[in-house]
Scaffold this motif. Structure first.
Motif, mmCIF file in Angstrom:
data_model
loop_
_atom_site.group_PDB
_atom_site.id
_atom_site.type_symbol
_atom_site.label_atom_id
_atom_site.label_comp_id
_atom_site.label_asym_id
_atom_site.label_seq_id
_atom_site.Cartn_x
_atom_site.Cartn_y
_atom_site.Cartn_z
ATOM 1 N N ARG A 1 21.690 17.691 -0.791
ATOM 2 C CA ARG A 1 20.803 16.996 -1.728
ATOM 3 C C ARG A 1 19.898 16.006 -0.990
ATOM 4 N NH1 ARG A 1 23.575 13.826 -6.675
ATOM 5 N NH2 ARG A 1 24.451 12.603 -4.985
ATOM 6 N N PHE B 1 20.586 9.341 0.745
ATOM 7 C CA PHE B 1 21.804 8.555 0.618
ATOM 8 C C PHE B 1 22.962 9.510 0.335
ATOM 9 C CE2 PHE B 1 22.774 3.916 0.053
ATOM 10 C CZ PHE B 1 24.144 4.040 0.013
ATOM 11 N N SER C 1 12.683 7.786 -2.377
ATOM 12 C CA SER C 1 12.664 9.237 -2.229
ATOM 13 C C SER C 1 12.526 9.637 -0.761
ATOM 14 C CB SER C 1 11.523 9.840 -3.063
ATOM 15 O OG SER C 1 10.284 9.545 -2.462
ATOM 16 N N GLN D 1 26.706 8.378 -10.536
ATOM 17 C CA GLN D 1 25.610 9.330 -10.689
ATOM 18 C C GLN D 1 24.276 8.626 -10.883
ATOM 19 O OE1 GLN D 1 26.316 12.786 -13.192
ATOM 20 N NE2 GLN D 1 28.478 12.248 -13.286
ATOM 21 N N ILE E 1 16.957 19.174 -8.051
ATOM 22 C CA ILE E 1 16.406 18.247 -9.048
ATOM 23 C C ILE E 1 15.507 17.186 -8.408
ATOM 24 C CG2 ILE E 1 18.397 16.673 -9.081
ATOM 25 C CD1 ILE E 1 17.938 16.417 -12.133
ATOM 26 N N GLY E 2 15.888 16.716 -7.213
ATOM 27 C CA GLY E 2 15.061 15.714 -6.538
ATOM 28 C C GLY E 2 13.691 16.260 -6.166
ATOM 29 N N LEU F 1 17.598 8.980 -5.161
ATOM 30 C CA LEU F 1 16.640 10.083 -5.009
ATOM 31 C C LEU F 1 15.219 9.626 -5.317
ATOM 32 C CD1 LEU F 1 18.441 13.134 -6.680
ATOM 33 C CD2 LEU F 1 17.924 12.862 -4.266
ATOM 34 N N GLY F 2 15.109 8.453 -5.936
ATOM 35 C CA GLY F 2 13.792 7.937 -6.288
ATOM 36 C C GLY F 2 13.409 8.201 -7.733
ATOM 37 N N ASN G 1 29.176 11.536 -5.772
ATOM 38 C CA ASN G 1 28.253 11.218 -6.875
ATOM 39 C C ASN G 1 27.319 12.370 -7.226
ATOM 40 O OD1 ASN G 1 29.496 8.824 -6.388
ATOM 41 N ND2 ASN G 1 27.646 7.602 -6.205
ATOM 42 N N LEU G 2 27.852 13.581 -7.235
ATOM 43 C CA LEU G 2 27.028 14.715 -7.678
ATOM 44 C C LEU G 2 26.832 14.627 -9.184
ATOM 45 C CD1 LEU G 2 28.523 17.697 -5.634
ATOM 46 C CD2 LEU G 2 26.570 16.246 -5.086
ATOM 47 N N PHE G 3 25.752 15.238 -9.672
ATOM 48 C CA PHE G 3 25.499 15.277 -11.115
ATOM 49 C C PHE G 3 26.424 16.335 -11.718
ATOM 50 C CE2 PHE G 3 21.266 14.210 -9.187
ATOM 51 C CZ PHE G 3 21.409 12.853 -9.372
ATOM 52 N N PHE H 1 26.999 9.518 -0.501
ATOM 53 C CA PHE H 1 27.961 8.547 -1.019
ATOM 54 C C PHE H 1 29.399 8.896 -0.652
ATOM 55 C CE2 PHE H 1 24.252 8.380 -3.682
ATOM 56 C CZ PHE H 1 24.084 7.033 -3.964
ATOM 57 N N MET I 1 15.329 16.566 0.286
ATOM 58 C CA MET I 1 14.245 15.619 0.021
ATOM 59 C C MET I 1 13.376 15.423 1.264
ATOM 60 S SD MET I 1 14.418 14.689 -3.147
ATOM 61 C CE MET I 1 13.584 13.118 -3.381
#
Lengths: 263, 249
Positions: free
Chosen positions: A153, A85, A81, B148, A104-105, B155-156, A91-93, A87, A157
């Motif tokens: 994103r 990272f 965390s 994903q 979300i993180g 993100l951990g 790699n998005l949700f 990508f 964090m």
């Protein structure tokens, strides 16, 4: 040295019989931008994945602010965390709006309240100039916009370092600029970054050090000035020449088209 | 049990006075359907997660279970469950009183909502449905790709958080079209409960035919009821799919 954020120490990694990394070491200092480049298959992406233990190294150590990853008493999720990272393929949700992708993180991992997390996410989106698109889903965004959300994103964090794995190589040429501009902005603000990229323009303007990797080893390292004026090894000279041929030509072509348009 | 009609029938079908009995049968069919669907869903999800993301041992156990269930007849599975206490009783106390009681029942407002045959039917249908539902869920999970999951890891997020916030919300959406197969097969499979004396819609239909000899009328009526039921289920799932669809995809 106390301002070392990330230390990579003699990292080895193989997949089956294939030796991908053969003893890579380097340090990343506070606010440093480190650019890693080299031919495909040289182990750059694997190296980034080793750094945050998505693929734990076979041998060697990774330290984040002096804390050794892979120690039985360090929680790998906590460490991850603190390592951002970004990508190659974003790699998005897919089921979350841009704002929720970013929030979300902080909410689920860092434990912020929903409101705090959304506020922080909105700030991060503003930072990458995507706040107007906060309520859009990834599939409604262009590749460049998706990648900027991906960067937001990581920013939200508030990590110690952000790793970029070829962040522009899956993008259409005309979308690369907006992503590079975002990366330049955050680099200049003092974000500690490790960037795997072939964008030599980016490297030239913000890299503190460049590392050329081939065959799983560091072939040559130095400042951008060193690489663009007097690279030592033949391998690097060849590689840079190839990049220049490819990108230089297109740049010239673009110029001629622009000139022709003006006439 | 069924009561005889007070007066001879006078409807066009000739079975109008039995409609109440058939409605009670439909109630039992729906009850078996929903309980089995829910049990199958919960167990199916565990099996799918074990098979797709579990370690070697848990994924092998899940695969073995799915192969076993899908490779044997549902009716045989029901009979195995249904006859097990009787067989055990015969073995444990050949001459004495039965060790396992199969004569219990729970009733409320004059309706039996659980006894041993009903329980055996629900368990058999639920365990069977789980194997099929697991495969639909696993297919949806496999189609998500690893990107994903890597992003969530970086993100951990813990494994549990990744399932809960990333994999399951998307897998559930994606599986609706194929999962609707199972949701519309299962009401028809509940007829097996008839074989262990549960009075579901089909069981009641058989009784009505035995009393009235109006087989054609009764079975057509019952067939239409199943058709309507399954059409409604399919429409609801279509709506749900459209409603939960991710914009832009």
């Amino acid at each position: 040295m106390s301002d070392i954020v990330l230390r990579v120490e003699d990292v080895w990694k193989s997949f089956g019989d294939l030796q991908v990394l053969r003893g890579i070491s380097f340090d990343v200092a506070e606010s440093e931008v480190k650019v890693i480049f080299g031919p495909s298959g040289s182990g750059k992406s694997t190296l980034l994945r080793c750094i945050n233990y998505l693929d734990p190294p076979d041998k060697g150590e990774i330290y984040l602010r002096g804390k050794r990853l892979g120690d039985p008493d360090t929680d790998i999720n906590k460490i991850r965390s603190r390592i951002g990272f970004v990508f190659q393929h974003f790699n998005l949700f897919a089921h979350l709006k841009a704002i929720d992708n970013v929030a979300i993180g902080p909410e689920k991992v860092l434990g912020l309240s929903k409101e705090e997390a959304r506020e922080r996410a909105m700030r991060a989106l503003k930072h990458v100039k995507m706040d107007k698109w906060a309520d859009h889903y990834p599939a409604q965004l262009s590749g460049g916009q998706q990648q900027r959300v991906g960067i937001a994103r990581a920013l939200a964090m508030e990590t110690d370092v952000i790793l970029f794995d070829e962040p522009t190589s899956a993008l259409d040429p005309e979308l690369i600029g907006e992503v590079l501009q975002t990366m330049l902005d955050i680099a200049k603000e003092g974000t500690t970054m490790v960037v795997v990229t072939h964008e030599m323009g980016f490297a030239r303007s913000v890299a503190d050090e460049m590392i050329f990797i081939d065959g799983g080893v560091i072939v040559e390292r130095g400042t951008p000035h060193h690489f663009f004026t007097s690279p030592e090894s033949e391998r690097v000279q060849q590689f840079l020449h190839k990049l220049d041929e490819l990108y230089g030509q297109t740049r010239d072509e673009r110029r001629t088209i622009a000139e022709r348009d003006q006439e | 049990m069924m009561s005889s009609p007070a007066s001879p029938s006078i409807g066009p079908l000739g079975i109008e006075e039995w409609v109440g009995e058939l409605a009670a049968g439909l109630g039992m069919t729906l009850y078996l359907y929903f309980t089995a669907l829910i049990i199958g869903f919960a167990l199916g999800l565990l099996l799918a997660l074990a098979r797709q993301y579990g370690g070697r041992i848990s994924s092998r156990i899940a695969t073995g279970y799915i192969d076993l269930i899908r490779g044997t007849p549902l009716l045989a599975q029901l009979f195995l469950i249904y006859t097990m206490p009787y067989s055990l009783n015969a073995w444990l106390s050949p001459d004495g009183p039965p060790v396992i009681n199969t004569r219990w029942s729970f009733q409320l407002l004059g309706l039996t909502y659980l006894n041993f045959p009903i329980l055996a039917s629900i368990v058999a249908l639920g365990l069977n449905s789980a194997a099929y539902q697991a495969e639909y869920m696993r297919g949806a999970m496999a189609s998500l790709g690893t990107g994903q999951v890597l992003a969530a890891q970086s993100l951990g997020m813990t494994k549990h958080e990744i399932f809960r916030y990333v994999i399951i919300p998307q897998a559930f959406r994606r599986m609706i079209p194929s999962w609707s197969n199972e949701a519309s097969y299962l009401p028809k499979y509940t007829v097996i409960a008839t074989f262990v004396s549960v009075e579901d819609l089909f069981g009641k239909a058989k009784l009505v035919v035995a009393r009235t000899f109006l087989a054609l009328e009764t079975y057509i009526l019952v067939g239409v009821v199943y058709l309507i039921l399954i059409t409604i289920i399919a429409r609801i799932l279509d709506k749900l799919y459209e409603k939960t669809k991710i914009p832009g995809l």
